[in-house]
Design an enzyme around this catalytic site. Structure first.
Site, PDB file in Angstrom:
ATOM      1  N   GLY A   4      -3.955  -6.964 -13.585  1.00 25.13           N
ATOM      2  CA  GLY A   4      -5.310  -7.433 -13.846  1.00 25.13           C
ATOM      3  C   GLY A   4      -5.389  -7.982 -15.252  1.00 25.13           C
ATOM      4  O   GLY A   4      -4.432  -8.557 -15.740  1.00 25.13           O
ATOM      5  N   SER A   5      -6.522  -7.796 -15.922  1.00 30.24           N
ATOM      6  CA  SER A   5      -6.659  -8.385 -17.256  1.00 30.24           C
ATOM      7  C   SER A   5      -7.922  -7.873 -17.931  1.00 30.24           C
ATOM      8  O   SER A   5      -8.799  -7.294 -17.288  1.00 30.24           O
ATOM      9  CB  SER A   5      -6.739  -9.920 -17.173  1.00 30.24           C
ATOM     10  N   ASN A   6      -7.992  -8.127 -19.240  1.00 33.13           N
ATOM     11  CA  ASN A   6      -9.225  -7.973 -20.009  1.00 33.13           C
ATOM     12  C   ASN A   6      -9.648  -9.335 -20.536  1.00 33.13           C
ATOM     13  O   ASN A   6      -8.798 -10.192 -20.816  1.00 33.13           O
ATOM     14  CB  ASN A   6      -9.016  -7.082 -21.242  1.00 33.13           C
TER      15      ASN A   6
END
Length: 795
Positions: A246-248
Site C-alpha cells: 500500500g502507501s502513505n
C-alpha cells in the site's frame, strides 16, 4: 490550443476511428488505391539522449513520443534487464518452457507467487491476442508510439548483449535462451497485466484451475448455502494476497504550509524485488512533455510524478475492482447457464503450454478454460465455497479487464497544466485502475484527494435482491464491499451511470473526491477520513467503508499531520514545509508503543520473572518508541505485537466521533492481561532463540532484501503503527516555490538497478538508509550541473 488539449483532442470514439483509419493507411487500403500501389511502410526511426545524474537517474530527451519511449526502454534495460526479460517470459505464458512447472513465477509482485504452470495458463488465457488487440484499438497514437519506442529501445539493448557488448553486466541472463527482443504487444500485455493487479491477477490459480465436472456426473460438492463458514483470512482478498502492500500520502494545502502553496508527500510501500518495482526517470519532449517521477518497471510512461505544474501521489484504494457471480447451470451440461431463463453457452479456450521436463526435454500440457458472458470462470472451492458442480458455478467480472483508459489517463496526467486540469482529466477518463490519488498544483492553495477510479457500478440498493442467499453475506463479512451476485438474473448485472466512462462502471459523480486548503491524507483505509474534519460519506459499500476503526498506520499518519499543524511535534513552527515533512515521513515512530507500551509493561513485567524477561522489560522501558537504526528494543516490541495485534486489547472502544484517537487504553480484563503475559514471555523466548541480543540496535537486526549487500533498514510494519514502513520504495516530496521551477526531493530505497555489477545497485539504498534525500534535477541547468554520463542512441 495548448499541448495538453491537443493531446486530449482524441475522444474515445475518435480514437477508434483514428486507429481504423491508420490501420487502413498502413495496409494500403486508403484513398481507393490498390494495395499493390502502396509502398511498404518504412520502419520507424528513433533518436534519444539519455543523461544520467546522481544515483543513475536517467533524463531522456527526444523529439517525439517514440524517441522518449526508445530512451526509456534502453535505459531501463541497462539497469534491470534480467528482471524485465524474466517478466516478459511470464506475461507471454512461457515460464514452464524455460524454468519448469513448479517454481514460483515471481519472488513477489502484484499477481502473487503462483507456480510457473498456473501463471502460464492464466496469462495465456486472460491476456490473449484478442484481449491485446481490443486494448490496442482503444489507445491514443501517442501512447502506442511511446510503447513501440520502448520495445525498440529495450530490444536494442538486448541485441547489444547478444552481440557480446556490456561485458560483465547482467550475468544471470545474458546467455539465456529466454533473453529475446520484444514487440509493442509485449509492452501492452505488461500494461494489461498491471491493470489487473487488484482484481483478476489476485486469483491466478483459481482461474487457471477452474474446470467443469464431467457432464452427467454427480455434483462435486454439496453444501448448505444458507449456513456457510468461509475460513480463509481477509488478506487473501488483498492486492498481492498480503498485508503491507500500500502507501502513505500527505497533500497539504496553502493554509497549512510555510510557503502558502501546496506540498505533497508520495510514500508508496511497494515491491522491493521483481518486475513491479518502481523505476525513477524524467522524459522530455521539448514543447510537448516534461515529466519526472516513477514508472512501475515495464510501463513506458510515468505513473506517479510531477511536472512544472502539478505533482501527484498514489495509495492503494479499498474499492473492489471486480465482483463474483454465481451461475445457474443447465441441467446435464455444466458449460451452459441460464440468465433470465435464456440459455447461454460458455466460450472455451484450448491452451497448450510447453513444459520443461527433468531431463531438459519439452512436453505439452493442455487445459481447456472457460468464460461466461461476465468473464472467466473461477474455482472458489479453496474458500470453502461450492466447487463447479452440475448445478452452480462461479465466474468473475473484472472492471479493469474492460478498462482500456488507465494508461491514457496516466499519460494525460503527465501533460496536466494545473490542478484543475488534472482533476478534470480524472473525471474525463475515470481510468485509474486501483489507486487513490493525492495532488497539488502550482499557484493553487488546494490539495486534492481522489478515488475517481474504475469501480463496478453495484450500488448498495442492489444487494438486498441480488446477493446470493447465505453465500453472499458470508463473502461480504470476510471481504467487506465484495458482492457475490446472482448471475442468473440480468437485473443483477452492473449498472451504468449517465456520466460513466465505461459501461457497468460508476461515473465520477458517484465516486469520492475532496479539495482542501488544510490537508488530505490516505494510508490505505477508505476515502472516509481523507481529512478527519471533512469526512466523505454516502458512497457505495463496494468503494469502501465509513464509520469504522482505522488502522494504526492511518492513525499515526493523521497524528503526524495534526501534530505538525498544531506545533506539538517538537519541531519548529506549526506549518508544513518540504524539510519537516521529509523528516517526519522517516521518523519511524511506533503508534502502538506510544499509546500502550507503558500499560503493557505494567501488566507483563514481574520481578519474579525469568532474567531474560526482566532484561527485556528494562530495554523496552528505555526504548524511545521508534524504529530508527540506533533504537534498542524495537525488535522485541515487534515480536510481541505480532502475537497480540489481533486481540481485543482496548479499554475504550472505537468512537466514530473520535476516530483518530480510538480505540485506546489497555483493557484490565483477566483474559487480556493473561494473554499479554503469555505473548510477552513467548516473544522474549523467540528473540533469545534467534541469537539476537535483547538490547541490540535495530540497525544490527534489520536489513534490505539486497543479495550481496547488508544495508541496515529502519522502520517496521504498518500493523504496529509505523508510518515509516519497511516496504518504502520510491518517495518524493514536491512543492512549487514562487517564481522557481518545481522542487522535488526523492528516494528510491531499493535503488535503480537490480544488476549487482551496476554502480547503481545499492547507492540509492545506502542514501535511504542514511535518510539522505536527493534534490532531483529537473531543469536543463540543474541536469547539466549534476551530469554523470550522457549517450545519444538512434536507429
Amino acid at each position: 490550443m495548448h499541448n495538453s488539449l491537443q493531446y486530449r483532442g482524441f475522444t474515445r470514439l475518435g480514437l477508434l476511428t483514428t486507429a481504423i483509419l491508420l490501420g487502413g493507411c498502413l495496409s494500403g487500403g486508403g484513398g481507393g488505391s490498390s494495395s499493390n500501389d502502396t509502398p511498404p511502410t518504412p520502419a520507424p526511426s528513433y533518436n534519444a539522449t539519455i543523461e544520467r545524474t546522481t544515483y543513475g537517474v536517467p533524463h531522456i530527451t527526444a523529439d517525439n513520443y517514440g524517441g522518449a519511449g526508445y530512451g526509456h526502454g534502453y535505459a531501463i534495460a541497462e539497469d534491470n534487464l534480467c528482471v524485465l526479460a524474466d517478466a516478459f517470459v511470464t506475461f507471454r505464458g512461457e515460464r514452464s518452457q524455460y524454468f519448469g512447472p513448479d517454481q514460483p513465477a515471481s519472488p513477489m509482485g502484484t499477481f502473487g507467487t503462483p507456480p510457473n504452470l498456473e501463471a502460464d495458463f492464466f496469462f495465456r488465457f486472460l491476456i490473449d491476442d484478442q484481449q491485446i488487440d481490443r486494448f490496442k484499438a482503444e489507445q491514443t497514437p501517442e501512447l502506442l508510439e511511446l510503447s513501440q519506442g520502448f520495445a525498440a529501445g529495450y530490444s536494442r539493448y538486448v541485441k547489444e548483449i547478444r552481440d557480446g557488448q556490456h561485458v560483465g553486466r547482467h550475468a544471470s541472463c545474458r546467455n539465456e535462451d529466454w533473453l529475446v527482443t520484444i514487440s509493442e504487444d509485449d509492452v501492452l500485455q505488461r500494461l494489461i497485466a498491471l491493470n489487473l493487479a487488484a482484481s483478476s491477477a489476485n486469483w491466478v490459480e483459481e482461474i487457471s484451475n477452474a474446470q467443469p465436472p464431467a457432464i452427467g456426473a454427480a455434483s462435486l460438492r454439496t453444501l448448505d448455502q444458507q449456513q456457510v463458514a468461509i475460513e480463509p483470512t481477509p488478506e487473501r482478498f488483498l492486492l498481492g494476497r498480503k498485508q503491507g502492500i500500500g502507501s502513505n500520502t500527505f497533500a497539504f494545502g496553502g493554509d497549512a504550509t510555510e510557503s502558502g502553496g501546496g506540498l505533497l508527500l508520495a510514500n508508496p510501500h511497494w515491491y522491493l524485488l521483481g518486475v513491479d518495482r518502481f523505476y525513477q526517470l524524467q522524459m522530455t519532449i521539448p514543447g510537448k512533455l516534461d515529466i519526472s517521477g516513477a514508472a512501475i518497471i515495464g510501463s513506458p510512461m510515468v505513473l506517479m510524478g510531477f511536472n512544472d505544474n502539478v505533482a501527484w501521489a498514489h495509495t492503494v484504494s479499498t474499492a473492489r475492482r471486480f465482483t463474483l457471480f454465481q451461475l445457474q447451470l443447465v441441467e446435464g451440461d455444466p458449460t451452459r447457464y441460464l440468465v433470465d431463463d435464456k440459455v447461454h453457452e460458455m466460450s472455451a479456450s484450448e491452451i497448450t503450454v510447453q513444459v520443461k521436463q527433468s531431463d531438459g526435454s519439452l512436453a505439452p500440457a493442455a487445459r481447456t478454460l472457460y468464460r461466461s458472458s461476465y468473464g472467466p470462470m473461477i474455482d472458489l472451492s479453496g474458500l470453502k465455497l461450492p466447487g463447479w458442480n452440475n448445478q452452480t458455478a462461479f465466474t468473475l467480472r473484472d472492471a479493469n479487464l474492460e478498462n482500456t483508459r488507465a494508461f491514457q489517463n496516466f499519460l494525460a496526467w503527465n501533460h496536466a497544466e494545473s490542478l484543475t486540469d488534472f482533476y478534470n482529466l480524472a473525471r474525463e477518463y475515470v481510468g485509474i485502475p486501483w489507486v487513490n490519488t493525492a495532488a497539488i498544483g502550482r499557484g493553487d492553495k488546494r490539495a486534492l484527494y481522489s478515488d475517481i477510479t474504475t469501480v463496478p457500478n453495484v450500488p448498495d440498493n442492489m444487494l438486498a435482491k441480488c446477493l446470493v442467499p447465505g453465500l453472499g453475506a458470508a463473502v461480504l463479512q470476510l471481504a467487506p464491499g465484495l458482492p457475490l451476485l446472482d448471475g442468473s438474473r440480468l437485473a443483477c448485472n452492473w449498472r451504468t451511470d449517465a456520466d460513466s466512462a465505461q459501461p457497468g462502471a460508476f461515473g465520477p459523480g458517484n465516486l469520492p473526491s475532496l479539495f482542501s486548503t488544510d490537508y488530505v491524507a490516505n494510508m490505505n483505509d477508505s476515502y472516509w477520513l481523507s481529512n478527519p474534519e471533512q469526512p466523505l460519506t454516502g458512497f457505495a459499500g463496494i468503494i469502501g467503508r465509513e464509520d469504522y476503526a482505522q488502522s494504526l498506520r492511518t492513525r499515526m499518519g493523521h497524528t503526524l499531520a495534526r501534530e505538525r499543524l498544531t506545533g506539538t511535534d517538537g519541531l519548529n513552527g506549526h506549518l508544513a514545509s518540504s524539510e519537516n515533512i521529509r523528516d517526519i515521513s522517516l521518523n519511524s515512530r511506533v503508534y502502538s508503543a506510544e499509546r500502550l507500551k507503558t500499560q503493557v509493561l505494567a501488566a507483563v513485567c514481574d520481578s519474579n520473572a525469568p532474567a531474560s524477561e526482566q532484561q527485556a522489560c528494562l530495554v523496552l522501558s528505555a526504548w524511545d518508541n521508534t524504529g530508527n537504526l540506533d533504537s534498542r528494543g524495537a525488535h522485541i516490541w515487534s515480536a510481541f505485537w505480532a502475537k497480540v495485534r489481533n486481540l481485543d486489547l482496548y479499554a475504550t472502544p472505537f468512537d466514530a466521533n473520535d476516530p483518530i484517537n480510538t480505540p485506546d487504553g489497555l483493557s484490565n480484563s483477566s483474559d487480556v492481561q493473561n494473554s499479554l503475559r503469555e505473548a510477552f514471555s513467548a516473544s522474549v523466548v523467540e528473540v533469545v532463540a534467534s541469537g539476537v541480543a535483547l538490547d541490540a540496535r535495530l540497525g544490527e537486526v534489520q536489513f534490505f532484501l539486497k543479495p550481496g549487500e547488508q544495508i541496515p533498514q529502519y522502520g517496521g510494519e504498518g500493523s504496529e503503527g509505523y508510518f515509516t514502513v519497511l516496504r518504502n520504495s520510491y518517495m518524493h516530496v514536491v512543492d512549487f516555490p514562487e517564481d522557481e521551477p518545481v522542487r522535488a526531493y526523492t528516494l528510491v530505497s531499493h535503488a535503480q538497478s537490480t544488476d549487482p555489477s551496476s554502480p547503481h545497485y545499492s547507492d540509492y539504498t545506502e542514501a535511504y538508509s542514511a535518510k539522505q534525500w536527493h534534490r532531483v534535477p529537473f531543469t536543463r541547468e540543474q541536469i547539466e550541473a549534476e551530469l554523470e554520463s550522457s549517450i545519444t542512441i538512434d536507429e
